[in-house]
Design a protein around this motif. Structure first.
Motif, PDB file in Angstrom:
ATOM      1  N   ARG A  38      16.795  54.371  53.604  1.00 26.80           N
ATOM      2  CA  ARG A  38      18.211  54.486  53.962  1.00 26.80           C
ATOM      3  C   ARG A  38      19.020  55.252  52.927  1.00 26.80           C
ATOM      4  NH1 ARG A  38      19.654  48.516  56.366  1.00 26.80           N
ATOM      5  NH2 ARG A  38      18.107  48.533  58.009  1.00 26.80           N
ATOM      6  N   HIS A  39      18.380  56.209  52.279  1.00 26.26           N
ATOM      7  CA  HIS A  39      19.053  57.019  51.264  1.00 26.26           C
ATOM      8  C   HIS A  39      18.531  58.445  51.390  1.00 26.26           C
ATOM      9  CE1 HIS A  39      20.091  58.568  47.284  1.00 26.26           C
ATOM     10  NE2 HIS A  39      21.045  57.635  47.299  1.00 26.26           N
ATOM     11  N   MET A  40      19.430  59.376  51.654  1.00 25.44           N
ATOM     12  CA  MET A  40      19.013  60.754  51.912  1.00 25.44           C
ATOM     13  C   MET A  40      18.331  61.388  50.707  1.00 25.44           C
ATOM     14  SD  MET A  40      18.716  62.919  54.275  1.00 25.44           S
ATOM     15  CE  MET A  40      19.783  62.255  55.516  1.00 25.44           C
ATOM     16  N   GLY A  41      18.812  61.112  49.517  1.00 21.78           N
ATOM     17  CA  GLY A  41      18.181  61.677  48.321  1.00 21.78           C
ATOM     18  C   GLY A  41      16.747  61.218  48.162  1.00 21.78           C
ATOM     19  N   ALA A  42      16.517  59.932  48.380  1.00 17.66           N
ATOM     20  CA  ALA A  42      15.155  59.393  48.288  1.00 17.66           C
ATOM     21  C   ALA A  42      14.267  59.991  49.361  1.00 17.66           C
ATOM     22  CB  ALA A  42      15.186  57.872  48.410  1.00 17.66           C
ATOM     23  N   VAL A  83      14.830  64.262  56.544  1.00 17.56           N
ATOM     24  CA  VAL A  83      16.227  64.224  56.986  1.00 17.56           C
ATOM     25  C   VAL A  83      16.376  63.342  58.221  1.00 17.56           C
ATOM     26  CG1 VAL A  83      18.078  65.629  57.985  1.00 17.56           C
ATOM     27  CG2 VAL A  83      16.874  66.421  55.950  1.00 17.56           C
ATOM     28  N   THR A  84      15.470  63.487  59.169  1.00 17.13           N
ATOM     29  CA  THR A  84      15.519  62.666  60.381  1.00 17.13           C
ATOM     30  C   THR A  84      15.444  61.182  60.039  1.00 17.13           C
ATOM     31  OG1 THR A  84      14.517  64.438  61.665  1.00 17.13           O
ATOM     32  CG2 THR A  84      14.418  62.226  62.610  1.00 17.13           C
ATOM     33  N   GLY A  85      14.489  60.811  59.218  1.00 18.75           N
ATOM     34  CA  GLY A  85      14.355  59.412  58.813  1.00 18.75           C
ATOM     35  C   GLY A  85      15.549  58.936  58.007  1.00 18.75           C
ATOM     36  N   GLY A  86      16.032  59.773  57.094  1.00 19.31           N
ATOM     37  CA  GLY A  86      17.186  59.396  56.281  1.00 19.31           C
ATOM     38  C   GLY A  86      18.442  59.198  57.112  1.00 19.31           C
ATOM     39  N   VAL A  87      18.668  60.072  58.077  1.00 23.09           N
ATOM     40  CA  VAL A  87      19.838  59.939  58.952  1.00 23.09           C
ATOM     41  C   VAL A  87      19.725  58.665  59.795  1.00 23.09           C
ATOM     42  CG1 VAL A  87      20.986  60.935  60.979  1.00 23.09           C
ATOM     43  CG2 VAL A  87      20.426  62.380  59.015  1.00 23.09           C
ATOM     44  N   TYR A  88      18.554  58.424  60.341  1.00 19.98           N
ATOM     45  CA  TYR A  88      18.354  57.213  61.137  1.00 19.98           C
ATOM     46  C   TYR A  88      18.598  55.967  60.287  1.00 19.98           C
ATOM     47  CZ  TYR A  88      16.227  53.614  63.974  1.00 19.98           C
ATOM     48  OH  TYR A  88      16.013  52.463  64.685  1.00 19.98           O
ATOM     49  N   GLY A  89      18.053  55.960  59.072  1.00 21.41           N
ATOM     50  CA  GLY A  89      18.245  54.811  58.186  1.00 21.41           C
ATOM     51  C   GLY A  89      19.697  54.618  57.794  1.00 21.41           C
ATOM     52  N   ALA A  90      20.415  55.710  57.516  1.00 20.44           N
ATOM     53  CA  ALA A  90      21.827  55.612  57.151  1.00 20.44           C
ATOM     54  C   ALA A  90      22.650  55.076  58.322  1.00 20.44           C
ATOM     55  CB  ALA A  90      22.342  56.977  56.702  1.00 20.44           C
ATOM     56  N   ARG A  91      22.344  55.529  59.521  1.00 18.96           N
ATOM     57  CA  ARG A  91      23.060  55.026  60.701  1.00 18.96           C
ATOM     58  C   ARG A  91      22.773  53.538  60.923  1.00 18.96           C
ATOM     59  NH1 ARG A  91      22.719  59.811  65.239  1.00 18.96           N
ATOM     60  NH2 ARG A  91      24.111  61.232  64.141  1.00 18.96           N
ATOM     61  N   ALA A  92      21.536  53.145  60.708  1.00 20.84           N
ATOM     62  CA  ALA A  92      21.180  51.732  60.863  1.00 20.84           C
ATOM     63  C   ALA A  92      21.936  50.884  59.841  1.00 20.84           C
ATOM     64  CB  ALA A  92      19.676  51.543  60.707  1.00 20.84           C
TER      65      ALA A  92
END
Length: 104
Positions: A38-42, A83-92
């Protein structure tokens, strides 16, 4: 650790001639990790690390890093998965925070 473990499993279970399959599995792991972190940088850093490991050990099996057209395409695929996973995690994370706020 997720990338190292995934690369090890892929190297042992997917034949070296199936480069696309090897990279697809690693991209899936990167996307899942990005969603979990849930972190785009990571997520992006994991994508770059995955590209280094995939290029060095899954595509060029002797640990050789190359920078040709296909290598850069693989980098784009892995960063896209990150990016796809990070965006999904941030939205969650945002949805969970809103649910907590509305519960109060």
């Amino acid at each position: 650790m997720a990338v190292i473990l995934a690369c090890s499993i892929v190297a042992l279970s997917v034949p070296g001639t199936e480069t696309g399959t090897r990279v697809a599995v690693i991209a899936a792991v990167v996307g899942l990790f990005g969603g979990w972190a849930r972190h785009m940088g990571a997520a992006l850093l994991t994508g770059v690390i995955a590209w280094l490991f995939a290029t060095g050990f899954l595509v060029n099996t002797v640990g050789l890093l190359t920078f040709t057209g296909p290598d850069l395409v693989r980098l784009a695929v892995l960063l896209g998965a990150a990016v796809t996973g990070g965006v999904y995690g941030a939205r969650a994370r945002r949805r969970a925070a809103l649910a907590v706020d509305h519960a109060d």
